[in-house]
Design a protein around this motif. Structure first.
Motif, PDB file in Angstrom:
ATOM      1  N   VAL A 183      10.447 -40.421   3.572  1.00 35.94           N
ATOM      2  CA  VAL A 183      11.764 -40.020   3.071  1.00 35.94           C
ATOM      3  C   VAL A 183      12.768 -39.933   4.217  1.00 35.94           C
ATOM      4  O   VAL A 183      13.923 -40.349   4.086  1.00 35.94           O
ATOM      5  CB  VAL A 183      11.663 -38.676   2.326  1.00 35.94           C
ATOM      6  N   ALA A 184      12.322 -39.375   5.355  1.00 42.35           N
ATOM      7  CA  ALA A 184      13.218 -39.277   6.511  1.00 42.35           C
ATOM      8  C   ALA A 184      13.645 -40.661   6.976  1.00 42.35           C
ATOM      9  O   ALA A 184      14.800 -40.857   7.401  1.00 42.35           O
ATOM     10  CB  ALA A 184      12.532 -38.527   7.642  1.00 42.35           C
ATOM     11  N   THR A 185      12.747 -41.631   6.889  1.00 43.34           N
ATOM     12  CA  THR A 185      13.099 -42.996   7.287  1.00 43.34           C
ATOM     13  C   THR A 185      14.157 -43.574   6.361  1.00 43.34           C
ATOM     14  O   THR A 185      15.074 -44.275   6.808  1.00 43.34           O
ATOM     15  CB  THR A 185      11.847 -43.883   7.284  1.00 43.34           C
ATOM     16  N   LEU A 186      14.047 -43.289   5.049  1.00 43.20           N
ATOM     17  CA  LEU A 186      15.068 -43.757   4.113  1.00 43.20           C
ATOM     18  C   LEU A 186      16.425 -43.124   4.416  1.00 43.20           C
ATOM     19  O   LEU A 186      17.470 -43.764   4.259  1.00 43.20           O
ATOM     20  CB  LEU A 186      14.647 -43.438   2.675  1.00 43.20           C
ATOM     21  N   LEU A 187      16.396 -41.867   4.855  1.00 44.62           N
ATOM     22  CA  LEU A 187      17.641 -41.210   5.212  1.00 44.62           C
ATOM     23  C   LEU A 187      18.323 -41.926   6.382  1.00 44.62           C
ATOM     24  O   LEU A 187      19.553 -42.021   6.441  1.00 44.62           O
ATOM     25  CB  LEU A 187      17.374 -39.750   5.577  1.00 44.62           C
ATOM     26  N   LEU A 188      17.515 -42.449   7.297  1.00 37.66           N
ATOM     27  CA  LEU A 188      18.079 -43.169   8.436  1.00 37.66           C
ATOM     28  C   LEU A 188      18.898 -44.374   7.989  1.00 37.66           C
ATOM     29  O   LEU A 188      19.884 -44.743   8.637  1.00 37.66           O
ATOM     30  CB  LEU A 188      16.965 -43.639   9.375  1.00 37.66           C
ATOM     31  N   ILE A 189      18.458 -45.005   6.908  1.00 39.88           N
ATOM     32  CA  ILE A 189      19.140 -46.220   6.454  1.00 39.88           C
ATOM     33  C   ILE A 189      20.600 -45.926   6.129  1.00 39.88           C
ATOM     34  O   ILE A 189      21.503 -46.682   6.503  1.00 39.88           O
ATOM     35  CB  ILE A 189      18.405 -46.807   5.240  1.00 39.88           C
ATOM     36  N   ALA A 190      20.852 -44.807   5.434  1.00 41.24           N
ATOM     37  CA  ALA A 190      22.226 -44.457   5.081  1.00 41.24           C
ATOM     38  C   ALA A 190      23.054 -44.145   6.331  1.00 41.24           C
ATOM     39  O   ALA A 190      24.213 -44.574   6.452  1.00 41.24           O
ATOM     40  CB  ALA A 190      22.231 -43.260   4.134  1.00 41.24           C
ATOM     41  N   LEU A 191      22.445 -43.430   7.272  1.00 44.99           N
ATOM     42  CA  LEU A 191      23.162 -43.058   8.486  1.00 44.99           C
ATOM     43  C   LEU A 191      23.508 -44.283   9.331  1.00 44.99           C
ATOM     44  O   LEU A 191      24.629 -44.435   9.819  1.00 44.99           O
ATOM     45  CB  LEU A 191      22.314 -42.078   9.307  1.00 44.99           C
ATOM     46  N   ILE A 192      22.545 -45.171   9.492  1.00 40.42           N
ATOM     47  CA  ILE A 192      22.765 -46.357  10.326  1.00 40.42           C
ATOM     48  C   ILE A 192      23.712 -47.332   9.624  1.00 40.42           C
ATOM     49  O   ILE A 192      24.525 -47.997  10.260  1.00 40.42           O
ATOM     50  CB  ILE A 192      21.424 -47.029  10.663  1.00 40.42           C
ATOM     51  N   GLY A 193      23.602 -47.417   8.298  1.00 37.55           N
ATOM     52  CA  GLY A 193      24.492 -48.297   7.553  1.00 37.55           C
ATOM     53  C   GLY A 193      25.954 -47.912   7.713  1.00 37.55           C
ATOM     54  O   GLY A 193      26.836 -48.775   7.803  1.00 37.55           O
ATOM     55  N   HIS A 194      26.222 -46.626   7.764  1.00 36.72           N
ATOM     56  CA  HIS A 194      27.594 -46.178   7.967  1.00 36.72           C
ATOM     57  C   HIS A 194      28.103 -46.622   9.345  1.00 36.72           C
ATOM     58  O   HIS A 194      29.267 -47.050   9.478  1.00 36.72           O
ATOM     59  CB  HIS A 194      27.671 -44.653   7.851  1.00 36.72           C
TER      60      HIS A 194
END
Length: 317
Positions: free
Chosen positions: A202-213
């Protein structure tokens, strides 16, 4: 319309001095990237090493992000080398936009990292990977790398402002996204110590949103430069030029383009029909110099001189 040839008057600095300033700026940007490259390599090795020892998927993915940081530094160094080539007959405006292409390359690298993170997260959640073995050393490694990334991001932002470098600004955002990613790693470590195995994915999925921004910010700032979006406020330029021209002149069709550290500006200046060519060029020279003083990011000014239209009631011959 009489185009004013301003090779000897509209450029505030001699060509040699302008080239020295550009070379000094490029060398300063290169030094910043060499320093951050070394730090990013150290951060990537620390994360990858502990991620391998602990079995932390999130930290392993985060190490990839740090590797992308280092890769973007290498890309930036190549971009600076290519953009250093002087203007010539084939590239009369120089090659400064190569720096923008390199900045967009950083954005592409960020997007590539998103796919890696997404695949790792889905795999971990589907196959229910066990919680990683995280000790005090893991927290120490992550917090230390966060401190390094925080310093690098602030340092690059400060240097980007000082040197007017879009490339440094883009890389600062990339480094900032790595800091956010490390925060998610710390959260996953805390969850792992509590026995929550799925937190790693789940933490890895959270990274996707942060890096995408972060990727979106890079593209939003640099793509307009490639399509020649206006850099300077035309109203501000016209107001300054018109005030210098006095009551006998007016300004219209103000255009600007280029990179923020090397703006190309052109405008149309209407003068009294009976003004001599020499006087008109002298006025254009004064306006060009003052524009470069007011807007130091301007590297080139072209002023087109036109006779002011006569009033409707005026007799013509």
């Amino acid at each position: 319309m009489i185009p004013a040839e301003l090779d000897d008057c509209a450029h505030a600095e001699p060509l040699g001095e302008a080239q020295r300033v550009a070379d000094a700026r490029r060398a300063a940007v290169r030094r910043v990237f060499l320093l951050t490259l070394g730090l990013n390599i150290a951060v990537a090795l620390a994360k990858a090493g502990y991620g391998f020892l602990s079995g932390s998927l999130t930290l392993g993915a985060d190490s990839l992000h740090s590797i992308l940081d280092a890769s973007s530094n290498v890309l930036a160094l190549f971009g600076l080398r290519w953009s250093a080539a002087p203007a010539d007959a084939t590239h009369p405006y120089g090659r400064q936009k190569i720096e923008i292409l390199a900045a967009l390359g950083i954005g592409v690298l960020i997007v590539a990292g998103l796919f890696e993170f997404g695949a790792a997260a889905v795999h971990a959640l589907i196959y229910r990977h066990p919680a990683p073995r995280v000790g005090a050393g893991g927290f120490g490694v992550v917090l230390a790398t966060m401190a390094v990334n925080l310093w690098v991001a602030r340092y690059e932002r400060r240097k980007a402002t000082e040197l007017g470098s879009a490339l440094l600004r883009a890389d600062a955002r990339h480094t900032q996204s790595d800091l956010y990613a490390s925060t998610a790693v710390v959260a996953s470590f805390i969850a792992a110590r509590a026995g929550i195995a799925w937190a790693d994915g789940v933490a890895t999925l959270l990274l996707i949103a942060l890096i995408g921004h972060a990727a979106w910010e890079v593209f939003r700032e640099n793509i307009p430069v490639l399509i020649d979006a206006a850099i300077l406020d035309p109203a501000a330029v016209a107001a300054l030029a018109a005030s210098l021209a006095g009551g006998g002149g007016s300004v219209h069709r103000v255009r600007s383009r280029g990179v923020r550290s090397a703006v190309e500006l052109d405008l149309h200046l209407e003068v009294a029909p009976d003004m001599s060519v020499q006087a008109a060029h002298g006025l254009a020279r004064r306006i060009a110099i003052e524009l470069k003083v007011k807007f130091p990011e301007v590297s080139d000014v072209i002023i087109h001189i036109e006779p002011k239209p006569q009033s409707t009631g005026a007799q013509t011959t």
